[in-house]
Enzyme design. Structure first.
Site, PDB file in Angstrom:
ATOM      1  NE  ARG A  15      77.330 -57.147 -11.367  1.00 57.94           N
ATOM      2  CZ  ARG A  15      76.134 -57.287 -11.912  1.00 57.94           C
ATOM      3  NH1 ARG A  15      75.176 -57.934 -11.277  1.00 57.94           N
ATOM      4  NH2 ARG A  15      75.890 -56.835 -13.126  1.00 57.94           N
ATOM      5  CG  ASP A  16      75.167 -60.442 -14.156  1.00 65.41           C
ATOM      6  OD1 ASP A  16      74.436 -60.986 -13.315  1.00 65.41           O
ATOM      7  OD2 ASP A  16      74.750 -60.028 -15.251  1.00 65.41           O
ATOM      8  CG  HIS A 207      73.843 -57.366 -19.378  1.00 65.31           C
ATOM      9  ND1 HIS A 207      74.902 -57.104 -18.526  1.00 65.31           N
ATOM     10  CD2 HIS A 207      73.186 -58.408 -18.832  1.00 65.31           C
ATOM     11  CE1 HIS A 207      74.876 -57.950 -17.511  1.00 65.31           C
ATOM     12  NE2 HIS A 207      73.845 -58.756 -17.675  1.00 65.31           N
ATOM     13  CG  HIS A 209      71.320 -63.096 -18.508  1.00 62.80           C
ATOM     14  ND1 HIS A 209      71.812 -63.686 -17.376  1.00 62.80           N
ATOM     15  CD2 HIS A 209      71.590 -61.772 -18.385  1.00 62.80           C
ATOM     16  CE1 HIS A 209      72.342 -62.755 -16.580  1.00 62.80           C
ATOM     17  NE2 HIS A 209      72.215 -61.588 -17.178  1.00 62.80           N
ATOM     18  CB  CYS A 240      69.457 -62.246 -11.863  1.00 60.64           C
ATOM     19  SG  CYS A 240      69.044 -60.890 -10.769  1.00 60.64           S
ATOM     20  CG  ASN A 249      75.762 -62.765 -17.417  1.00 61.37           C
ATOM     21  OD1 ASN A 249      75.247 -61.681 -17.594  1.00 61.37           O
ATOM     22  ND2 ASN A 249      75.903 -63.307 -16.215  1.00 61.37           N
TER      23      ASN A 249
HETATM   24  P1  HMG Z   1      66.969 -52.792   2.112  1.00 60.40           P
HETATM   25  O1  HMG Z   1      66.806 -53.972   3.048  1.00 60.40           O
HETATM   26  O2  HMG Z   1      65.755 -52.273   1.450  1.00 60.40           O
HETATM   27  O3  HMG Z   1      67.637 -51.520   2.756  1.00 60.40           O
HETATM   28  O4  HMG Z   1      68.072 -53.180   1.040  1.00 60.40           O
HETATM   29  P2  HMG Z   1      68.165 -51.124   4.133  1.00 60.40           P
HETATM   30  O5  HMG Z   1      68.691 -49.751   3.947  1.00 60.40           O
HETATM   31  O6  HMG Z   1      67.113 -51.380   5.178  1.00 60.40           O
HETATM   32  O7  HMG Z   1      69.404 -52.083   4.432  1.00 60.40           O
HETATM   33  C1  HMG Z   1      69.292 -53.444   4.840  1.00 60.40           C
HETATM   34  C2  HMG Z   1      70.616 -53.900   5.431  1.00 60.40           C
HETATM   35  O8  HMG Z   1      71.629 -53.840   4.428  1.00 60.40           O
HETATM   36  C3  HMG Z   1      71.108 -53.004   6.579  1.00 60.40           C
HETATM   37  O9  HMG Z   1      71.880 -53.820   7.446  1.00 60.40           O
HETATM   38  C4  HMG Z   1      72.026 -52.046   5.874  1.00 60.40           C
HETATM   39  O10 HMG Z   1      73.008 -51.515   6.740  1.00 60.40           O
HETATM   40  C5  HMG Z   1      72.668 -52.945   4.843  1.00 60.40           C
HETATM   41  P3  HMG Z   1      71.296 -54.338   8.861  1.00 60.40           P
HETATM   42  O11 HMG Z   1      70.919 -53.075   9.610  1.00 60.40           O
HETATM   43  O12 HMG Z   1      70.090 -55.177   8.510  1.00 60.40           O
HETATM   44  O13 HMG Z   1      72.426 -55.131   9.449  1.00 60.40           O
HETATM   45  N1  HMG Z   1      73.114 -52.231   3.635  1.00 60.40           N
HETATM   46  C6  HMG Z   1      74.280 -52.474   3.031  1.00 60.40           C
HETATM   47  N2  HMG Z   1      75.289 -53.320   3.323  1.00 60.40           N
HETATM   48  C7  HMG Z   1      76.342 -53.311   2.481  1.00 60.40           C
HETATM   49  N3  HMG Z   1      76.431 -52.518   1.385  1.00 60.40           N
HETATM   50  C8  HMG Z   1      75.442 -51.661   1.078  1.00 60.40           C
HETATM   51  C9  HMG Z   1      74.309 -51.628   1.918  1.00 60.40           C
HETATM   52  N4  HMG Z   1      73.174 -50.912   1.907  1.00 60.40           N
HETATM   53  C10 HMG Z   1      72.450 -51.288   2.962  1.00 60.40           C
HETATM   54  N5  HMG Z   1      75.530 -50.900   0.001  1.00 60.40           N
HETATM   55  C11 HMG Z   1      69.644 -52.792  -0.761  1.00 60.40           C
HETATM   56  C12 HMG Z   1      68.389 -52.319  -0.020  1.00 60.40           C
HETATM   57  C13 HMG Z   1      69.760 -52.013  -2.033  1.00 60.40           C
HETATM   58  C14 HMG Z   1      70.836 -52.560   0.143  1.00 60.40           C
HETATM   59  C15 HMG Z   1      69.489 -54.296  -1.026  1.00 60.40           C
HETATM   60  O14 HMG Z   1      68.267 -54.525  -1.656  1.00 60.40           O
HETATM   61  C16 HMG Z   1      70.595 -54.836  -1.890  1.00 60.40           C
HETATM   62  O15 HMG Z   1      71.761 -54.859  -1.519  1.00 60.40           O
HETATM   63  N6  HMG Z   1      70.250 -55.305  -3.091  1.00 60.40           N
HETATM   64  C17 HMG Z   1      71.253 -55.782  -4.030  1.00 60.40           C
HETATM   65  C18 HMG Z   1      70.620 -56.604  -5.033  1.00 60.40           C
HETATM   66  C19 HMG Z   1      71.617 -57.049  -6.059  1.00 60.40           C
HETATM   67  O16 HMG Z   1      72.819 -56.918  -5.933  1.00 60.40           O
HETATM   68  N7  HMG Z   1      71.064 -57.623  -7.119  1.00 60.40           N
HETATM   69  C20 HMG Z   1      71.831 -58.096  -8.214  1.00 60.40           C
HETATM   70  C21 HMG Z   1      72.330 -56.984  -9.090  1.00 60.40           C
HETATM   71  S1  HMG Z   1      71.260 -56.409 -10.362  1.00 60.40           S
HETATM   72  C22 HMG Z   1      71.477 -57.507 -11.650  1.00 60.40           C
HETATM   73  O17 HMG Z   1      72.076 -58.513 -11.466  1.00 60.40           O
HETATM   74  C23 HMG Z   1      71.009 -57.139 -13.006  1.00 60.40           C
HETATM   75  C24 HMG Z   1      72.144 -56.659 -13.896  1.00 60.40           C
HETATM   76  O18 HMG Z   1      73.200 -57.603 -13.927  1.00 60.40           O
HETATM   77  C25 HMG Z   1      71.625 -56.424 -15.297  1.00 60.40           C
HETATM   78  C26 HMG Z   1      71.059 -57.664 -15.949  1.00 60.40           C
HETATM   79  O19 HMG Z   1      71.523 -58.788 -15.752  1.00 60.40           O
HETATM   80  O20 HMG Z   1      70.156 -57.456 -16.753  1.00 60.40           O
HETATM   81  C27 HMG Z   1      72.725 -55.359 -13.373  1.00 60.40           C
HETATM   82 MG    MG Z   2      73.156 -59.931 -16.073  1.00 57.72          MG
END
Ligand code: HMG
Ligand code: MG
Length: 299
Positions: A15-16, A207, A209, A240, A249
């Site tokens: 995933r990450d 966690h 990096h 990220c 990571n």
């Molecule tokens: P948004 O644009 O604000 O929200 O996104 P929305 O509700 O308007 O949805 C936009 C579109 O996404 C719509 O589709 C929804 O249906 C769809 P459209 O009408 O445009 O065709 N949608 C989805 N599709 C699939 N699965 C879903 C979903 N929800 C809505 N669950 C949202 C808000 C949260 C969805 C968006 O910002 C998003 O998906 N963000 C993900 C970001 C992400 O994954 N980042 C990386 C993870 S965090 C990280 O890496 C840090 C960590 O590892 C810790 C570290 O490293 O320190 C955890």
């Molecule tokens: Mg991470």
């Protein structure tokens, strides 16, 4: 010096590690990776995420990956979930547990999930409710605990308060994420001291990096503070999508080798991990970042 006897390594590579790849691995390659990790003894693996494929294209088809993996008894297969829709996908995919995420930085929260920290707690309420009804454990990530790409330094007091709220809301564990890899051992000590004033040590994971090569030094600091759960990614994969400059990571193979040298049990097969790290790096057309693999190859 007191160190834990055992450390649980949470493998976040599928995933990450892969979420930022411009040329994503195929579903079959992702399935092979998860299966190989579980065969090497990984007991917790983050298989994918149920996020918007428009935001994170490399994690599209995580449901298919879940459908195709072998499920080894005792292995936890988890998924990252941002909202209720993601939870539904995760439940349909029969995940063992979910991970939710909150940021310790307002700016990072807006860029990563398009809402404020307070709004993200609101958005997660129904996720917690439904996960608990389905008896699915929830792990919480707090990102940017040592610094934010947009805001710079983050207050350890803010990190402690948000960690406390994640636990109070029902996370069985909070993983403190140094998302951009700017933590140093003294910063880790400050953050952990503050967090442990409000959250039990047994509920905290780290966690890191490895942007500046300090990830293992930071792990050592955390171990001395009693932390016994560490996240890492095979072959040091990662970065990220919303944290420009964030490097990979902490590398699982190097973490396991380090823990072995400290006499700490992980239950992991280092040879199996090194083979898996070399394999996935080959699939991505690059060399593994594992220092232990490079050193062993020279021997
Ligand atoms: P948004 O644009 O604000 O929200 O996104 P929305 O509700 O308007 O949805 C936009 C579109 O996404 C719509 O589709 C929804 O249906 C769809 P459209 O009408 O445009 O065709 N949608 C989805 N599709 C699939 N699965 C879903 C979903 N929800 C809505 N669950 C949202 C808000 C949260 C969805 C968006 O910002 C998003 O998906 N963000 C993900 C970001 C992400 O994954 N980042 C990386 C993870 S965090 C990280 O890496 C840090 C960590 O590892 C810790 C570290 O490293 O320190 C955890
Ligand atoms: Mg991470």
């Amino acid at each position: 010096m007191h160190l834990p006897n055992d450390v649980r390594v949470v493998e976040v590579g599928p995933r990450d590690g892969l979420q930022n790849e411009k040329d994503p691995l195929s579903v079959e390659q992702r399935v092979q990776l998860v299966n190989a990790l579980a065969r090497a003894g990984v007991s917790s693996v983050e298989v994918g995420s149920f996020v918007s494929p428009k935001w994170v294209p490399a994690m599209a088809a995580s449901d298919e990956v879940f459908r195709k993996i072998e499920r080894r008894p005792g292995t936890v297969y988890s998924a990252l979930v941002p909202n209720e829709r993601g939870l539904e996908g995760a439940l349909e995919s029969n995940v063992s547990e979910i991970a939710v995420f909150i940021s310790a930085s307002e700016s990072f929260s807006k860029r990563n999930i398009n809402c404020s920290i307070e709004e993200s707690f609101e958005r997660l309420k129904p996720v917690f409710d439904k996960a608990f009804k389905a008896s699915i454990p929830v792990r919480g990530y707090l990102s940017c605990v040592a610094g934010c790409p947009y805001e710079g330094a983050i207050s350890p007091a803010v990190v402690a308060e948000l960690s406390r709220r994640l636990v109070e809301t029902g996370c069985y564990e909070v993983s403190l994420g140094d998302t951009i890899g700017v933590a140093t051992p003294p910063v880790v000590a400050d953050v952990l001291d503050q967090v442990f004033s409000v959250v039990k040590v047994s509920k905290v994971a780290v966690h890191f990096h490895d942007t500046y090569g300090y990830a293992l030094a930071n792990v050592f600091q955390a171990l001395q503070h009693g932390v016994s759960v560490v996240d890492s990614a095979i072959a040091g994969l990662g970065g990220c999508p919303y944290a420009r400059g964030a490097s990979g990571n902490l590398c699982t193979e190097d973490l396991v080798h380090f823990l072995q040298d400290l006499g700490i049990n992980t239950g992991l097969d280092l040879d199996g991990l090194m083979a898996t790290g070399n394999w996935v790096s080959e699939q991505l057309g690059r060399r593994s970042l594992a220092k232990v693999s490079a050193a062993r190859a020279r021997e």
